[in-house]
Enzyme design. Structure first.
Site, short mmCIF file in Angstrom:
data_model
loop_
_atom_site.label_atom_id
_atom_site.label_comp_id
_atom_site.label_asym_id
_atom_site.label_seq_id
_atom_site.Cartn_x
_atom_site.Cartn_y
_atom_site.Cartn_z
N GLY A 25 0.90 -1.02 0.11
CA GLY A 25 -0.08 -0.03 0.02
C GLY A 25 0.94 1.24 -0.15
O GLY A 25 0.30 2.08 0.53
N ASN A 27 1.97 3.10 -2.44
CA ASN A 27 0.90 4.01 -3.25
C ASN A 27 0.04 4.67 -2.61
O ASN A 27 -0.36 6.18 -2.53
CB ASN A 27 0.56 3.48 -4.62
CG ASN A 27 1.51 3.63 -5.66
OD1 ASN A 27 2.21 4.58 -6.25
ND2 ASN A 27 2.09 2.21 -5.81
N LYS A 79 -20.49 -13.71 -8.82
CA LYS A 79 -21.49 -12.79 -8.95
C LYS A 79 -21.95 -12.10 -7.60
O LYS A 79 -22.34 -10.96 -7.65
CB LYS A 79 -22.95 -13.42 -9.55
CG LYS A 79 -23.18 -14.00 -11.25
CD LYS A 79 -24.05 -14.32 -11.62
CE LYS A 79 -23.80 -14.67 -13.25
NZ LYS A 79 -24.59 -15.80 -13.50
N LYS A 104 -6.74 -8.42 -7.72
CA LYS A 104 -7.89 -9.20 -8.71
C LYS A 104 -8.21 -8.47 -9.77
O LYS A 104 -8.17 -7.26 -10.02
CB LYS A 104 -9.20 -9.01 -7.59
CG LYS A 104 -9.01 -10.40 -6.64
CD LYS A 104 -10.43 -10.36 -5.65
CE LYS A 104 -11.63 -11.11 -6.23
NZ LYS A 104 -11.51 -12.53 -6.47
N ASN A 120 -5.67 3.06 -12.74
CA ASN A 120 -4.59 1.93 -12.05
C ASN A 120 -3.23 2.82 -12.31
O ASN A 120 -3.09 3.25 -13.23
CB ASN A 120 -4.74 0.84 -13.05
CG ASN A 120 -4.14 -0.37 -12.45
OD1 ASN A 120 -3.78 -0.72 -11.26
ND2 ASN A 120 -3.48 -1.06 -13.41
N HIS A 122 0.71 1.21 -13.15
CA HIS A 122 1.35 -0.11 -13.45
C HIS A 122 2.70 0.14 -13.82
O HIS A 122 3.04 1.28 -14.26
CB HIS A 122 0.85 -0.70 -14.92
CG HIS A 122 1.53 -1.79 -15.46
ND1 HIS A 122 1.00 -2.89 -14.87
CD2 HIS A 122 2.50 -2.01 -16.29
CE1 HIS A 122 1.72 -4.02 -15.62
NE2 HIS A 122 2.32 -3.28 -16.23
N ASP A 163 -4.39 -3.56 -18.33
CA ASP A 163 -3.44 -2.69 -18.76
C ASP A 163 -3.63 -2.05 -20.02
O ASP A 163 -2.69 -1.67 -20.45
CB ASP A 163 -2.15 -3.23 -18.38
CG ASP A 163 -1.92 -3.95 -16.98
OD1 ASP A 163 -2.47 -3.34 -16.14
OD2 ASP A 163 -1.11 -4.84 -17.16
N GLU A 192 6.17 6.00 -9.49
CA GLU A 192 4.88 5.78 -9.23
C GLU A 192 4.29 6.85 -8.27
O GLU A 192 3.26 7.44 -8.21
CB GLU A 192 4.63 4.43 -8.87
CG GLU A 192 4.86 3.41 -9.77
CD GLU A 192 4.57 2.03 -9.13
OE1 GLU A 192 3.66 1.91 -8.75
OE2 GLU A 192 5.26 1.21 -9.68
C1 GRF Z 1 3.18 -1.15 -7.56
O1 GRF Z 1 4.34 -1.31 -8.33
C2 GRF Z 1 2.17 -0.64 -8.62
O2 GRF Z 1 2.54 -0.24 -9.94
C3 GRF Z 1 1.37 -2.36 -8.95
O3 GRF Z 1 1.41 -2.85 -7.70
C4 GRF Z 1 2.34 -2.15 -6.80
C5 GRF Z 1 1.87 -1.69 -5.64
O4 GRF Z 1 2.79 -1.44 -4.79
N1 GRF Z 1 0.17 -2.33 -9.73
P1 GRF Z 1 2.36 -0.70 -3.39
O5 GRF Z 1 1.27 -1.76 -2.73
O6 GRF Z 1 1.62 0.60 -3.60
O7 GRF Z 1 3.66 -0.47 -2.52
#
Ligand code: GRF
Length: 207
Positions: A25, A27, A79, A104, A120, A122, A163, A192
């Site tokens: 977590g 991010n 569902k 998921k 999202n 990536h 993606d 990120e």
């Molecule tokens: C990140 O690298 C993001 O790009 C990917 O999953 C990772 C999540 O990292 N989708 P965090 O849980 O936010 O540290």
């Protein structure tokens, strides 16, 4: 959703956010902290996860943010899972969903319910190195194996595939000859943390 104009004495509608996570977590934490520091009109309403003990859910609990644990264990019927998720999000009047390391697949029903309202992040320069099975360190392993000179991070809208949704923002990172998947992941993660909040501002504040 949310149109903002920062004029004095004007009511600003705060965007109600749901963050979907499965892991550390980082991010989510950075988004939360930056929104607070910059006094952005975002309200972190709920953290949704398939892993009740992950770092993101722990952080949400510490911050007093509502948490929802939904998994194939709590809802074996896909569902039912979908119905429960969509009904919770509508009950909480969520404007925007942020995927941040959510493991998921997002269902077409959810995409239909939140058109261009699911983001999202990536860890590659999409459309390169995206798609089913390319997540976490696997992305960086693939980038290094392919001999790429640059990689990066991308924030995009979520559509019905992995993606492939419209790109909102991306930033490059050089791949060094000495890079391992771990060292590259570390540098990409820093990017990120910088671009997710910028992308969020772009789709909400500057519409
Ligand atoms: C990140 O690298 C993001 O790009 C990917 O999953 C990772 C999540 O990292 N989708 P965090 O849980 O936010 O540290």
């Amino acid at each position: 959703m949310c149109i903002f104009a920062f004029k004095p004495n004007q009511t600003v509608k705060r965007t109600r956010l749901a963050v979907f996570c499965s892991g550390a977590g980082s991010n989510f934490k950075v988004l939360f902290q930056k929104a607070k520091e910059k006094k952005l009109p975002f309200e972190f309403i709920v953290c949704v996860s398939n892993n009740s003990q992950c770092g993101a859910m722990q952080f949400a609990r510490e911050q007093g943010i509502h948490t929802i644990h939904l998994s194939s264990k709590t809802h074996p019927d896909p569902k039912e899972f979908n119905r429960a998720l969509i009904s919770k999000l509508s009950e909480l009047q969520i404007d925007l969903i942020l995927l941040a390391g959510y493991m998921k697949k997002i269902t077409p029903e959810l995409v239909k319910e939140f058109p261009k309202r699911i983001l999202n992040i990536h860890p590659s320069l999409l459309p390169k190195f995206g798609g089913e099975g390319l997540y976490g360190l696997k992305v960086h392993e693939a980038v290094i194996s392919a001999g790429e000179k640059e990689s990066g991070a991308t924030v995009h809208f979520v559509d019905n595939d992995y993606d492939t949704g419209e790109i909102i923002l991306q930033e490059k990172v050089n791949v060094e000859l000495t890079d391992t998947p771990e060292s590259l992941a570390e540098r990409v993660l820093k990017v990120e943390h910088r671009i997710y909040i910028q992308a969020l501002e772009k789709v909400t504040l500057h519409q």
